[in-house]
Design a protein around this motif. Sequence first.
Motif, short mmCIF file in Angstrom:
data_model
loop_
_atom_site.label_atom_id
_atom_site.label_comp_id
_atom_site.label_asym_id
_atom_site.label_seq_id
_atom_site.Cartn_x
_atom_site.Cartn_y
_atom_site.Cartn_z
N SER A 111 -14.94 -6.93 42.83
CA SER A 111 -15.23 -5.60 43.37
C SER A 111 -16.72 -5.26 43.31
O SER A 111 -17.15 -4.27 43.88
CB SER A 111 -14.43 -4.53 42.62
OG SER A 111 -14.88 -4.41 41.27
N ALA B 142 -6.56 3.24 45.22
CA ALA B 142 -7.10 4.30 46.08
C ALA B 142 -8.11 5.15 45.33
O ALA B 142 -9.15 5.55 45.88
CB ALA B 142 -5.96 5.17 46.60
N ASP B 143 -7.84 5.44 44.06
CA ASP B 143 -8.78 6.23 43.26
C ASP B 143 -10.10 5.50 43.07
O ASP B 143 -11.16 6.13 42.93
CB ASP B 143 -8.17 6.55 41.89
CG ASP B 143 -7.07 7.61 41.97
OD1 ASP B 143 -6.92 8.22 43.05
OD2 ASP B 143 -6.37 7.82 40.96
N SER B 144 -10.05 4.16 43.06
CA SER B 144 -11.29 3.39 42.90
C SER B 144 -12.23 3.57 44.09
O SER B 144 -13.44 3.35 43.98
CB SER B 144 -10.98 1.89 42.73
OG SER B 144 -10.58 1.30 43.95
N ARG B 145 -11.67 3.99 45.23
CA ARG B 145 -12.48 4.14 46.44
C ARG B 145 -13.16 5.51 46.52
O ARG B 145 -13.99 5.72 47.41
CB ARG B 145 -11.61 3.95 47.70
CG ARG B 145 -10.68 2.74 47.66
CD ARG B 145 -11.42 1.46 47.36
NE ARG B 145 -12.43 1.14 48.37
CZ ARG B 145 -13.30 0.15 48.28
NH1 ARG B 145 -13.31 -0.61 47.19
NH2 ARG B 145 -14.16 -0.08 49.25
N ILE B 146 -12.78 6.45 45.65
CA ILE B 146 -13.33 7.80 45.75
C ILE B 146 -14.07 8.23 44.49
O ILE B 146 -14.35 9.41 44.30
CB ILE B 146 -12.22 8.83 46.06
CG1 ILE B 146 -11.13 8.81 44.99
CG2 ILE B 146 -11.62 8.57 47.44
CD1 ILE B 146 -10.09 9.89 45.16
N ARG C 124 -20.48 3.60 40.66
CA ARG C 124 -19.99 2.23 40.50
C ARG C 124 -19.22 2.06 39.20
O ARG C 124 -18.23 1.31 39.14
CB ARG C 124 -21.16 1.25 40.53
CG ARG C 124 -21.89 1.21 41.87
CD ARG C 124 -23.10 0.33 41.80
NE ARG C 124 -24.08 0.83 40.83
CZ ARG C 124 -25.21 0.22 40.50
NH1 ARG C 124 -25.49 -0.95 41.04
NH2 ARG C 124 -26.03 0.74 39.63
N ARG D 48 -15.75 3.09 39.67
CA ARG D 48 -15.03 2.14 40.52
C ARG D 48 -14.60 0.92 39.72
O ARG D 48 -13.47 0.43 39.86
CB ARG D 48 -15.93 1.70 41.68
CG ARG D 48 -15.24 0.74 42.64
CD ARG D 48 -16.10 0.39 43.83
NE ARG D 48 -17.12 -0.60 43.54
CZ ARG D 48 -18.43 -0.38 43.58
NH1 ARG D 48 -18.89 0.82 43.90
NH2 ARG D 48 -19.30 -1.34 43.31
#
Length: 386
Positions: A187, A303-307, A311, A314
């Motif tokens: 990631s 999905a939470d990692s995208r918002i 960094r 994330r």
Amino acid sequence: MGSVFKKLPANKHNIDLGLLFAVTLCASISSILIWSIVKSGISENEGVGDSYWQTQLISMGLGIVAEYIISCIDYRKLVKIWWLFVPITLVLVALPFTPLGYQREGADDQGWIRVFGVSMQPSEVMKIAFILTFSYHLSRDEEDMNKPLHMLLLLIHGAVPIGIVALQGDYGTAIVFAAIFSFMLVSAKISWKYLVAAPFAAAAVVAVMWFNFLSSFHKQRILILFHPGTDPENIEYQQDLALAAIKSGGIFGKGIFDGKKDYIYVPELHNDFIFAHVGQVFGFIGSVGIIIVLAYIVLKIFADSRITRDRLGRFICMGAFGLFFTHCLMNIGMALKVAPVIGIPLPFLSGGGTAMLSMYAVIGLVISTYSHRAVAYNVFYDEDEE
């Protein structure tokens, strides 16, 4: 620095209620499942009594409290006290190598400790510490991570927990740590050159493990998946029983409150093979329902990692994603006889106080990244820090 508790994330839009509800639903179902195992007496020869479902309830309650406290702390502040929780974690994971360590009945590893009559698995604590420290390491070093020396340090960071649990004989948890490490690393801004080299490096590691570290028993557990029914030592009997239990539930299951005692016994039914009990009491419909809830938890974390606001957040979410995804995939795979028996629990469903608390703590980290997206709702927030 502003006041310690500047403002709690009281606004419902700053708490991931969907994620919190899903994990608590699974934890509640877990207590019911273990209660049914206890009341049916099917696992009493393993010493599974009332204390097991009571422990599950208590662990759920403590887990919810821990989750809330962690979610209220700014994750950016939490990672900066690594100098406090890392030494504590290292001491804990070293204790299984001392007289305090023991091999839990039904397990292949000596990864447990018992202090004042209380048992715990230190590797569960190390999962939390690793997600935090490796996230911090990546966030500080992402721009330079593709330089050979920096990548070497990242690899060493990932190898430490994997090596510790492997030395304890807990290869299942070693796989989980490897998955967490891999998802977090991918990631980040990793070069395609490392991605191309990764499969070859992984193959080399597997070869070294296969020929130098794995016992014939562990090898047989893997090989039997490709040649079912050819095991002279009957190593696959546990998975055969699990499949029989799942099939016996039919479409709608045998029921959980009607007092039926014809459940099929599976070793570790309350723990690693809890999904087999899901199948026989809830049937195909209930099993699919549980899988859907677990899938929601895993995908919601992704999905939470995208918002997240940065960094660091994330990487924390991706570490949690790797943890839950691997646990769900491998555990259900064991019960369905498509993955080897490696002794890892099904998140929020398998029995075990340490696992329940650690899973809730990781969810607390995810919710912290979610609730601290907006500066106005930060707790432990430094007004001068941006």
